[in-house]
Scaffold this active site. Structure first.
Site, PDB file in Angstrom:
ATOM      1  N   ASP A 135      -0.760  -7.397  -3.015  1.00 22.58           N
ATOM      2  CA  ASP A 135      -1.720  -6.296  -2.988  1.00 22.58           C
ATOM      3  C   ASP A 135      -2.920  -6.692  -2.147  1.00 22.58           C
ATOM      4  O   ASP A 135      -2.754  -7.359  -1.132  1.00 22.58           O
ATOM      5  CB  ASP A 135      -2.120  -5.931  -4.425  1.00 22.58           C
ATOM      6  CG  ASP A 135      -2.460  -4.459  -4.573  1.00 22.58           C
ATOM      7  OD1 ASP A 135      -3.593  -4.086  -4.204  1.00 22.58           O
ATOM      8  OD2 ASP A 135      -1.614  -3.681  -5.034  1.00 22.58           O
ATOM      9  N   ASP A 144     -12.427 -13.162 -16.585  1.00 24.88           N
ATOM     10  CA  ASP A 144     -11.212 -13.013 -17.394  1.00 24.88           C
ATOM     11  C   ASP A 144     -10.053 -13.854 -16.871  1.00 24.88           C
ATOM     12  O   ASP A 144      -9.046 -14.027 -17.567  1.00 24.88           O
ATOM     13  CB  ASP A 144     -10.778 -11.544 -17.442  1.00 24.88           C
ATOM     14  CG  ASP A 144     -11.729 -10.688 -18.267  1.00 24.88           C
ATOM     15  OD1 ASP A 144     -12.675 -11.254 -18.856  1.00 24.88           O
ATOM     16  OD2 ASP A 144     -11.539  -9.453 -18.313  1.00 24.88           O
ATOM     17  N   HIS A 167      -8.305  -2.937  -5.670  1.00 24.00           N
ATOM     18  CA  HIS A 167      -6.985  -2.498  -6.110  1.00 24.00           C
ATOM     19  C   HIS A 167      -6.143  -3.656  -6.646  1.00 24.00           C
ATOM     20  O   HIS A 167      -5.508  -3.560  -7.699  1.00 24.00           O
ATOM     21  CB  HIS A 167      -6.285  -1.814  -4.936  1.00 24.00           C
ATOM     22  CG  HIS A 167      -5.066  -1.027  -5.294  1.00 24.00           C
ATOM     23  ND1 HIS A 167      -3.801  -1.578  -5.288  1.00 24.00           N
ATOM     24  CD2 HIS A 167      -4.905   0.269  -5.649  1.00 24.00           C
ATOM     25  CE1 HIS A 167      -2.914  -0.648  -5.619  1.00 24.00           C
ATOM     26  NE2 HIS A 167      -3.567   0.480  -5.852  1.00 24.00           N
ATOM     27  N   ASN A 265       2.443   8.481  -4.710  1.00 22.91           N
ATOM     28  CA  ASN A 265       1.519   9.447  -5.321  1.00 22.91           C
ATOM     29  C   ASN A 265       1.441  10.771  -4.566  1.00 22.91           C
ATOM     30  O   ASN A 265       0.453  11.490  -4.684  1.00 22.91           O
ATOM     31  CB  ASN A 265       0.098   8.851  -5.367  1.00 22.91           C
ATOM     32  CG  ASN A 265       0.005   7.597  -6.180  1.00 22.91           C
ATOM     33  OD1 ASN A 265       0.906   7.255  -6.942  1.00 22.91           O
ATOM     34  ND2 ASN A 265      -1.094   6.879  -6.021  1.00 22.91           N
ATOM     35  N   ALA A 281       9.875   1.549  -2.074  1.00 17.77           N
ATOM     36  CA  ALA A 281      10.469   1.724  -3.408  1.00 17.77           C
ATOM     37  C   ALA A 281      11.777   2.503  -3.352  1.00 17.77           C
ATOM     38  O   ALA A 281      12.579   2.433  -4.292  1.00 17.77           O
ATOM     39  CB  ALA A 281       9.483   2.433  -4.337  1.00 17.77           C
ATOM     40  N   SER A 338       0.614   3.165  -8.685  1.00 16.89           N
ATOM     41  CA  SER A 338       0.152   1.783  -8.530  1.00 16.89           C
ATOM     42  C   SER A 338      -0.218   1.167  -9.867  1.00 16.89           C
ATOM     43  O   SER A 338      -0.049  -0.033 -10.082  1.00 16.89           O
ATOM     44  CB  SER A 338      -1.073   1.730  -7.609  1.00 16.89           C
ATOM     45  OG  SER A 338      -0.717   1.854  -6.261  1.00 16.89           O
TER      46      SER A 338
END
Length: 388
Positions: A135, A144, A167, A265, A281, A338
């Protein structure tokens, strides 16, 4: 209160009498006209794979048929189950792990997405499993991820892996971020997986096929069990899939690496427009992921199966998904296929920790354990991915 319609998948289970599988299947066909594939004739095939080519399947060893039936067909089977016949019982197929209305909002402990895929109570954590996310990179300074096992690589000229877009940090957070967190909901699935952050998209959010293919090669050479790609390009109906990406995906499978990608999308379902699954995909050997909303309905933007070129294989939470974000903001909600894709990738890592299957075997396990939805398989494939 949950209605029976809401708790069912829209399909039916037909229990056949003991030692009457063959006779019962014939009777089912006689009564309804439904022809079923038999698992005895396709050893090792996933149930959903058989279902695509028939009106139902017969689980030969169990003596149970799983079918789609219209009201008249259902009525005929209901009558037969009350009479002397090889049809022993007839009932709706249920969602085994139903989620109540409270799953539509975050409960302070875990996001609705983690609840929807059952990751909030999963025992495996992905420990020892390598997950490559290709990405825009990762915010390596995000608190984190301070103590995580992270390997980073950039395939964008002139840019390091530090995420200047956001993203990549968001999708890595969903797939591999913390499952529990003080001061906010846990949002990550494979919370102890080894993170391989591959930057294949620049800080402007764009990239090239060459960069993506380089990232896949890197992931394979590093022994990643899962490659997650929340990226792609729109396609037109009937447009062939990329032969290069398909062969790369096949080679990845041969090396034990499952490649997962966002379906796209481009749909506007509220306006009656369903766009085809995007590149890459739409390759047969890449697991394509669509998106659902908190009501477990298909997202308005989620691409679907519109021809023989590409199909949606699974769906994941993809609307108002809360996850990590670079800089002082730290967290943000985003929507898209996504966001659905890393849910599937994270769950794949949990299964990879718990079971030895890789590649096609891991794909089959994800499909077989998915939560069925009363929606068209062209939109949701096998259903919502579910953690072990």
């Amino acid at each position: 209160m949950t209605t029976s319609e809401e708790s069912s998948t829209g399909r039916y289970l037909v229990l056949l009498e003991d030692n009457s599988t063959i006779i019962g299947t014939r009777e089912l066909t006689r009564l309804t006209g439904i022809r079923c594939a038999n698992t005895a004739d396709a050893a090792g095939a996933a149930p959903e794979e058989l279902f695509r080519g028939a009106g139902g399947i017969v689980l030969h060893q169990l003596g149970i048929a799983l079918i789609s039936a219209d009201p008249d067909q259902a009525a005929a089977l209901e009558r037969a189950s009350r009479e002397t016949s090889p049809i022993a019982a007839f009932e709706q197929e249920r969602r085994v792990f139903a989620i109540g209305a409270e799953a539509q909002v975050e409960d302070g402990e875990s996001t609705w997405g983690l609840q929807a895929v059952r990751a909030d109570h999963a025992q495996p954590t992905g420990k020892g499993v390598r997950v490559a996310v290709l990405d825009t990179g990762l915010d390596l300074k995000h608190p984190d991820f301070a103590d995580r096992d992270i390997v980073a690589g950039s395939f964008v000229e002139g840019q390091d892996v530090q995420d200047g877009h956001g993203h990549g940090t968001h999708v890595i957070g969903t797939s591999c971020g913390p499952r529990t967190l003080q001061g906010g909901p846990g949002y990550g699935i494979a919370s102890e997986a080894s993170i391989y952050a591959g930057k294949v998209l620049g800080d402007d959010g764009s990239g090239t096929d060459g960069g993506i293919l380089s990232g896949i090669e890197w992931a394979i050479s590093n022994g990643a069990a899962v490659v997650s790609m929340s990226l792609g390009a729109p396609t037109q109906p009937g447009e062939p899939f990329s032969a290069a990406f398909e062969r790369v995906a096949q080679r990845a499978m041969e090396r034990g690496t499952l490649v997962i990608a966002a379906a796209g999308n481009e749909s506007q379902r509220s306006a009656g427009v369903v766009a085809p699954v995007g590149h890459p995909a739409n390759c047969p050997s890449i697991l394509a992921v669509g998106a659902i909303d908190p009501q477990l309905q298909i997202a308005d933007f989620s691409c679907g199966t519109v021809d023989e070129i590409g199909q949606v294989d699974l769906v994941g939470p993809g609307v108002d998904v809360y996850s990590s974000w670079p800089g002082a903001e730290r967290y943000r909600k985003l929507s898209g296929t996504s966001m659905a894709t890393p849910h599937v990738a994270g769950v794949a890592a949990l299964y990879a920790q718990q079971y030895p299957e890789r590649a096609w075997g891991l794909w089959a396990r994800l499909s077989q354990t998915a939560r069925r939805l009363p929606l068209a398989s062209t939109d949701v494939g096998a259903g919502v991915v579910q953690a072990p």
